[in-house]
Design a protein around this motif. Sequence first.
Motif, mmCIF file in Angstrom:
data_model
loop_
_atom_site.group_PDB
_atom_site.id
_atom_site.type_symbol
_atom_site.label_atom_id
_atom_site.label_comp_id
_atom_site.label_asym_id
_atom_site.label_seq_id
_atom_site.Cartn_x
_atom_site.Cartn_y
_atom_site.Cartn_z
ATOM 1 N N LYS A 122 -24.731 -54.514 100.025
ATOM 2 C CA LYS A 122 -23.291 -54.382 99.767
ATOM 3 C C LYS A 122 -22.904 -52.907 99.649
ATOM 4 C CE LYS A 122 -21.722 -58.721 99.121
ATOM 5 N NZ LYS A 122 -20.464 -59.282 99.580
ATOM 6 N N ARG A 123 -23.730 -52.119 98.993
ATOM 7 C CA ARG A 123 -23.445 -50.679 98.877
ATOM 8 C C ARG A 123 -23.476 -50.012 100.250
ATOM 9 N NH1 ARG A 123 -26.798 -48.683 93.540
ATOM 10 N NH2 ARG A 123 -25.756 -50.049 92.069
ATOM 11 N N ALA A 124 -24.395 -50.428 101.100
ATOM 12 C CA ALA A 124 -24.461 -49.869 102.456
ATOM 13 C C ALA A 124 -23.192 -50.216 103.232
ATOM 14 C CB ALA A 124 -25.698 -50.385 103.185
ATOM 15 N N ARG A 125 -22.693 -51.443 103.077
ATOM 16 C CA ARG A 125 -21.431 -51.833 103.722
ATOM 17 C C ARG A 125 -20.274 -50.977 103.225
ATOM 18 N NH1 ARG A 125 -19.566 -57.321 102.696
ATOM 19 N NH2 ARG A 125 -17.863 -56.674 104.012
ATOM 20 N N LEU A 126 -20.267 -50.685 101.938
ATOM 21 C CA LEU A 126 -19.213 -49.858 101.360
ATOM 22 C C LEU A 126 -19.250 -48.447 101.945
ATOM 23 C CD1 LEU A 126 -16.926 -49.647 99.257
ATOM 24 C CD2 LEU A 126 -18.672 -49.015 97.583
ATOM 25 N N ARG A 127 -20.439 -47.884 102.051
ATOM 26 C CA ARG A 127 -20.568 -46.541 102.632
ATOM 27 C C ARG A 127 -20.166 -46.540 104.103
ATOM 28 N NH1 ARG A 127 -25.430 -46.983 99.822
ATOM 29 N NH2 ARG A 127 -26.577 -47.075 101.773
ATOM 30 N N ALA A 128 -20.553 -47.567 104.832
ATOM 31 C CA ALA A 128 -20.181 -47.654 106.247
ATOM 32 C C ALA A 128 -18.664 -47.758 106.407
ATOM 33 C CB ALA A 128 -20.864 -48.854 106.907
ATOM 34 N N ALA A 129 -18.017 -48.520 105.554
ATOM 35 C CA ALA A 129 -16.561 -48.655 105.625
ATOM 36 C C ALA A 129 -15.877 -47.323 105.308
ATOM 37 C CB ALA A 129 -16.089 -49.740 104.663
ATOM 38 N N MET A 130 -16.408 -46.589 104.328
ATOM 39 C CA MET A 130 -15.831 -45.281 104.011
ATOM 40 C C MET A 130 -16.007 -44.323 105.186
ATOM 41 S SD MET A 130 -16.483 -44.506 99.958
ATOM 42 C CE MET A 130 -18.231 -44.834 99.912
ATOM 43 N N ALA A 131 -17.180 -44.342 105.799
ATOM 44 C CA ALA A 131 -17.427 -43.465 106.948
ATOM 45 C C ALA A 131 -16.488 -43.814 108.098
ATOM 46 C CB ALA A 131 -18.890 -43.561 107.392
ATOM 47 N N ASP A 132 -16.288 -45.094 108.344
ATOM 48 C CA ASP A 132 -15.354 -45.515 109.400
ATOM 49 C C ASP A 132 -13.943 -45.006 109.116
ATOM 50 O OD1 ASP A 132 -17.358 -46.858 110.768
ATOM 51 O OD2 ASP A 132 -16.781 -48.855 110.015
ATOM 52 N N ALA A 133 -13.497 -45.155 107.876
ATOM 53 C CA ALA A 133 -12.151 -44.702 107.511
ATOM 54 C C ALA A 133 -12.022 -43.183 107.662
ATOM 55 C CB ALA A 133 -11.817 -45.132 106.093
ATOM 56 N N LEU A 134 -13.064 -42.460 107.326
ATOM 57 C CA LEU A 134 -13.035 -40.998 107.479
ATOM 58 C C LEU A 134 -12.997 -40.612 108.954
ATOM 59 C CD1 LEU A 134 -15.541 -40.116 104.633
ATOM 60 C CD2 LEU A 134 -13.149 -39.370 104.734
ATOM 61 N N ARG A 135 -13.778 -41.310 109.793
ATOM 62 C CA ARG A 135 -13.752 -41.030 111.234
ATOM 63 C C ARG A 135 -12.364 -41.320 111.814
ATOM 64 N NH1 ARG A 135 -19.286 -42.618 110.967
ATOM 65 N NH2 ARG A 135 -18.707 -44.813 111.104
ATOM 66 N N GLU A 136 -11.717 -42.380 111.318
ATOM 67 C CA GLU A 136 -10.359 -42.689 111.775
ATOM 68 C C GLU A 136 -9.385 -41.553 111.472
ATOM 69 O OE1 GLU A 136 -8.996 -46.476 110.280
ATOM 70 O OE2 GLU A 136 -10.876 -47.442 110.881
ATOM 71 N N ARG A 137 -9.698 -40.744 110.481
ATOM 72 C CA ARG A 137 -8.857 -39.595 110.133
ATOM 73 C C ARG A 137 -9.170 -38.388 111.012
ATOM 74 N NH1 ARG A 137 -6.136 -39.521 105.378
ATOM 75 N NH2 ARG A 137 -6.353 -37.247 105.266
ATOM 76 N N GLY A 138 -10.143 -38.534 111.916
ATOM 77 C CA GLY A 138 -10.501 -37.442 112.802
ATOM 78 C C GLY A 138 -11.658 -36.593 112.306
ATOM 79 N N ILE A 139 -12.313 -37.030 111.277
ATOM 80 C CA ILE A 139 -13.458 -36.284 110.746
ATOM 81 C C ILE A 139 -14.677 -36.602 111.604
ATOM 82 C CG2 ILE A 139 -14.960 -36.041 108.724
ATOM 83 C CD1 ILE A 139 -12.414 -36.662 107.041
ATOM 84 N N ASP A 140 -15.437 -35.558 111.949
ATOM 85 C CA ASP A 140 -16.589 -35.771 112.829
ATOM 86 C C ASP A 140 -17.605 -36.702 112.169
ATOM 87 O OD1 ASP A 140 -19.122 -34.019 111.818
ATOM 88 O OD2 ASP A 140 -17.249 -32.995 111.292
ATOM 89 N N ASP A 141 -18.426 -37.315 113.014
ATOM 90 C CA ASP A 141 -19.348 -38.355 112.570
ATOM 91 C C ASP A 141 -20.291 -37.888 111.470
ATOM 92 O OD1 ASP A 141 -20.545 -41.051 112.871
ATOM 93 O OD2 ASP A 141 -22.295 -39.867 113.488
ATOM 94 N N ALA A 142 -20.924 -36.738 111.642
ATOM 95 C CA ALA A 142 -21.901 -36.279 110.652
ATOM 96 C C ALA A 142 -21.228 -36.028 109.304
ATOM 97 C CB ALA A 142 -22.607 -35.017 111.135
ATOM 98 N N THR A 143 -20.065 -35.400 109.318
ATOM 99 C CA THR A 143 -19.353 -35.126 108.065
ATOM 100 C C THR A 143 -18.884 -36.424 107.429
ATOM 101 O OG1 THR A 143 -18.657 -32.980 108.934
ATOM 102 C CG2 THR A 143 -17.440 -33.840 107.031
#
Length: 196
Positions: A122-143
Amino acid sequence: MARWQPNARERLERAALALFTENGYDATTVAGIADRAGLTKSTFFRHFADKREVLFGGQDFLLTHFSQAIRDAPPAATPADCLAAALETAAPAFTPERHDLACQRRAVVTGHSDLMERELLKRARLRAAMADALRERGIDDATARLAAEMGGLAFSTAFARWAEPGNREPYLAIAHAALRELRASAAALGAPLTRM
């Protein structure tokens, strides 16, 4: 208490956690939980898919709210600002009235290997969702991935500190402190090592 009272979900949650603590997770049945809460099994299943969801049902709330807070952050917000906004959205779930439930939940989950595994997923899903939302804002994948890991660590650190028996500090203050500490630690990664 009458079966029709509107706090059925919380009654079921409290009953389940009490039984998990008294009898162990594996020995606790849905029928036993419903009976302890003064409700029926069908009422239980209107609120939870199974007894595990009593422990993990709030994860979907966090996933949705964290992601939305990141998406809704002002355009000029930094990734760290987005993480702070996400952490803030969890505050309504971590009230003083729910502190005892968090302590019980933590003890039940950490005492059962299958539940710990589910917690980590569940924590991994939460981190993945946050990363997806950040990428949607135009933030590069690694960041985005690094920021999401930091956000996940800030949340789990804040939750663990907040759920400590005897803690009276509000979740939000703890969450902001955890994020500040992690940001300082991340900044120190580029500093020269000092030997003791």
